[in-house]
Design a protein around this motif. Sequence first.
Motif, PDB file in Angstrom:
ATOM      1  N   ALA A  52       0.835  -1.204   0.000  1.00 30.99           N
ATOM      2  CA  ALA A  52       0.000   0.000   0.000  1.00 30.99           C
ATOM      3  C   ALA A  52       0.869   1.253   0.000  1.00 30.99           C
ATOM      4  CB  ALA A  52      -0.929  -0.003   1.214  1.00 30.99           C
ATOM      5  N   PHE A  53       1.964   1.218   0.748  1.00 34.94           N
ATOM      6  CA  PHE A  53       2.849   2.383   0.801  1.00 34.94           C
ATOM      7  C   PHE A  53       3.491   2.643  -0.563  1.00 34.94           C
ATOM      8  CE2 PHE A  53       7.010   4.380   1.715  1.00 34.94           C
ATOM      9  CZ  PHE A  53       6.549   5.554   2.290  1.00 34.94           C
ATOM     10  N   LYS A  54       3.901   1.578  -1.245  1.00 33.87           N
ATOM     11  CA  LYS A  54       4.489   1.736  -2.580  1.00 33.87           C
ATOM     12  C   LYS A  54       3.474   2.341  -3.549  1.00 33.87           C
ATOM     13  CE  LYS A  54       7.731  -2.127  -2.088  1.00 33.87           C
ATOM     14  NZ  LYS A  54       8.079  -3.507  -2.530  1.00 33.87           N
ATOM     15  N   GLU A  55       2.227   1.899  -3.450  1.00 31.03           N
ATOM     16  CA  GLU A  55       1.180   2.452  -4.308  1.00 31.03           C
ATOM     17  C   GLU A  55       0.954   3.928  -3.995  1.00 31.03           C
ATOM     18  OE1 GLU A  55      -0.798   0.789  -6.840  1.00 31.03           O
ATOM     19  OE2 GLU A  55       1.042  -0.397  -6.626  1.00 31.03           O
ATOM     20  N   TYR A  56       0.998   4.256  -2.713  1.00 30.56           N
ATOM     21  CA  TYR A  56       0.784   5.650  -2.295  1.00 30.56           C
ATOM     22  C   TYR A  56       1.924   6.546  -2.770  1.00 30.56           C
ATOM     23  CZ  TYR A  56       0.338   9.664   0.854  1.00 30.56           C
ATOM     24  OH  TYR A  56       0.239  10.927   1.371  1.00 30.56           O
ATOM     25  N   ILE A  57       3.156   6.081  -2.596  1.00 27.80           N
ATOM     26  CA  ILE A  57       4.318   6.857  -3.043  1.00 27.80           C
ATOM     27  C   ILE A  57       4.305   7.022  -4.562  1.00 27.80           C
ATOM     28  CG2 ILE A  57       6.830   6.703  -3.363  1.00 27.80           C
ATOM     29  CD1 ILE A  57       6.067   7.825  -0.716  1.00 27.80           C
ATOM     30  N   GLY A  58       3.853   5.978  -5.261  1.00 28.61           N
ATOM     31  CA  GLY A  58       3.779   6.036  -6.718  1.00 28.61           C
ATOM     32  C   GLY A  58       2.579   6.799  -7.231  1.00 28.61           C
ATOM     33  N   LYS A  59       1.824   7.407  -6.299  1.00 28.79           N
ATOM     34  CA  LYS A  59       0.648   8.222  -6.636  1.00 28.79           C
ATOM     35  C   LYS A  59      -0.422   7.399  -7.355  1.00 28.79           C
ATOM     36  CE  LYS A  59       3.423  12.449  -6.915  1.00 28.79           C
ATOM     37  NZ  LYS A  59       3.148  12.789  -5.516  1.00 28.79           N
ATOM     38  N   ARG A  60      -0.462   6.115  -7.037  1.00 31.10           N
ATOM     39  CA  ARG A  60      -1.510   5.243  -7.576  1.00 31.10           C
ATOM     40  C   ARG A  60      -2.573   4.949  -6.519  1.00 31.10           C
ATOM     41  NH1 ARG A  60       3.369   3.298  -9.367  1.00 31.10           N
ATOM     42  NH2 ARG A  60       3.482   1.810  -7.634  1.00 31.10           N
ATOM     43  N   MET A  61      -2.439   5.584  -5.361  1.00 36.42           N
ATOM     44  CA  MET A  61      -3.392   5.421  -4.269  1.00 36.42           C
ATOM     45  C   MET A  61      -3.536   6.757  -3.559  1.00 36.42           C
ATOM     46  SD  MET A  61      -3.169   2.826  -0.975  1.00 36.42           S
ATOM     47  CE  MET A  61      -3.407   1.351  -1.975  1.00 36.42           C
ATOM     48  N   THR A  62      -4.767   7.128  -3.244  1.00 40.62           N
ATOM     49  CA  THR A  62      -4.989   8.401  -2.565  1.00 40.62           C
ATOM     50  C   THR A  62      -4.591   8.298  -1.097  1.00 40.62           C
ATOM     51  OG1 THR A  62      -7.260   7.868  -1.901  1.00 40.62           O
ATOM     52  CG2 THR A  62      -6.941   8.846  -4.094  1.00 40.62           C
ATOM     53  N   GLN A  63      -4.455   9.451  -0.465  1.00 43.34           N
ATOM     54  CA  GLN A  63      -4.105   9.474   0.950  1.00 43.34           C
ATOM     55  C   GLN A  63      -5.194   8.815   1.791  1.00 43.34           C
ATOM     56  OE1 GLN A  63      -3.190  13.385   2.411  1.00 43.34           O
ATOM     57  NE2 GLN A  63      -2.625  12.679   4.447  1.00 43.34           N
ATOM     58  N   GLU A  64      -6.447   9.020   1.396  1.00 36.75           N
ATOM     59  CA  GLU A  64      -7.557   8.417   2.139  1.00 36.75           C
ATOM     60  C   GLU A  64      -7.517   6.893   2.026  1.00 36.75           C
ATOM     61  OE1 GLU A  64      -7.794  10.893   0.019  1.00 36.75           O
ATOM     62  OE2 GLU A  64      -8.252  12.549   1.403  1.00 36.75           O
ATOM     63  N   GLU A  65      -7.228   6.391   0.830  1.00 39.70           N
ATOM     64  CA  GLU A  65      -7.149   4.941   0.632  1.00 39.70           C
ATOM     65  C   GLU A  65      -5.992   4.346   1.432  1.00 39.70           C
ATOM     66  OE1 GLU A  65      -8.886   4.512  -3.934  1.00 39.70           O
ATOM     67  OE2 GLU A  65      -6.780   5.012  -3.594  1.00 39.70           O
ATOM     68  N   TYR A  66      -4.867   5.058   1.422  1.00 44.04           N
ATOM     69  CA  TYR A  66      -3.704   4.580   2.178  1.00 44.04           C
ATOM     70  C   TYR A  66      -3.998   4.575   3.676  1.00 44.04           C
ATOM     71  CZ  TYR A  66       1.024   4.444   4.102  1.00 44.04           C
ATOM     72  OH  TYR A  66       2.140   4.102   4.824  1.00 44.04           O
TER      73      TYR A  66
END
Length: 261
Positions: A52-66
């Motif tokens: 999930a953190f990798k997805e968030y850093i890669g901007k493929r996941m929103t802050q709310e989702e993370y």
Amino acid sequence: MVNATTASSLAEASSTIHLDDETRKKEIVASLRGFLKHQTERVSLYKEFNDAFKEYIGKRMTQEEYATICRIVTEGFVELSVEILALEAHLAGTPNAVSTTDSNSAASSSVSQRLSLNSPEHAQLIRAVQLLEKEKLALTVQGQKWVLAMEEQKEQDQKDREEELAADRVIAVSGSDANSRGDASASGDGDASATVGEAEVEPTEGDSAAPVTGRDQMTVKHSVEEWQIKLDENRDRLNQVIEDINDKLADIQEAIAVIVL
């Protein structure tokens, strides 16, 4: 005369279930295997957390989702910790009370009994893993925070470079205009110099404080290179902790094998 403390100890002893050696060994093995099962579940939670953190850093996941994933993983860690602590206490000989029903009682009253494995050496194996897992989680969270800080610094550095390039272009254009008027009068030259001077010191419109803020931040924050050094140290320590955990898990596997054989 028996005092209250002695009476309490006698009552507790009388409610303790003492197992025969064979049953005790089976209970110990079951507890250790139960812990290994929970450990596998914990590894899965870590994978979900890191992915999930990798997805968030890669901007493929929103802050709310993370944040939602973090909450779910945290709840999972808490549930596992409760189960593992119960197993540890069970092995150490201080488990939670087990409720049984006295069928001879007309009121079917509940009788609290304790199942004592009295195996502190096996409980200590679990405790050792738990302490390492605590450090592992702290290092993981710390590493993620540092990655975010480094990414923020990268963005700030990029912004500073873009503003510097914009300022250089303004100076270059002003200098070109001044050269094209090289044969102008002395008063004209003075005006051109004033224009160049203004271009050198005046910030671009709409973002006047940004370059100063960037430089101020660099004096109190780490550079990207410094963040990378800290992250490398964090990763090295994390890898060492994971290796230590695997060694302890191997000790538990060996302990199970010794009992079974």
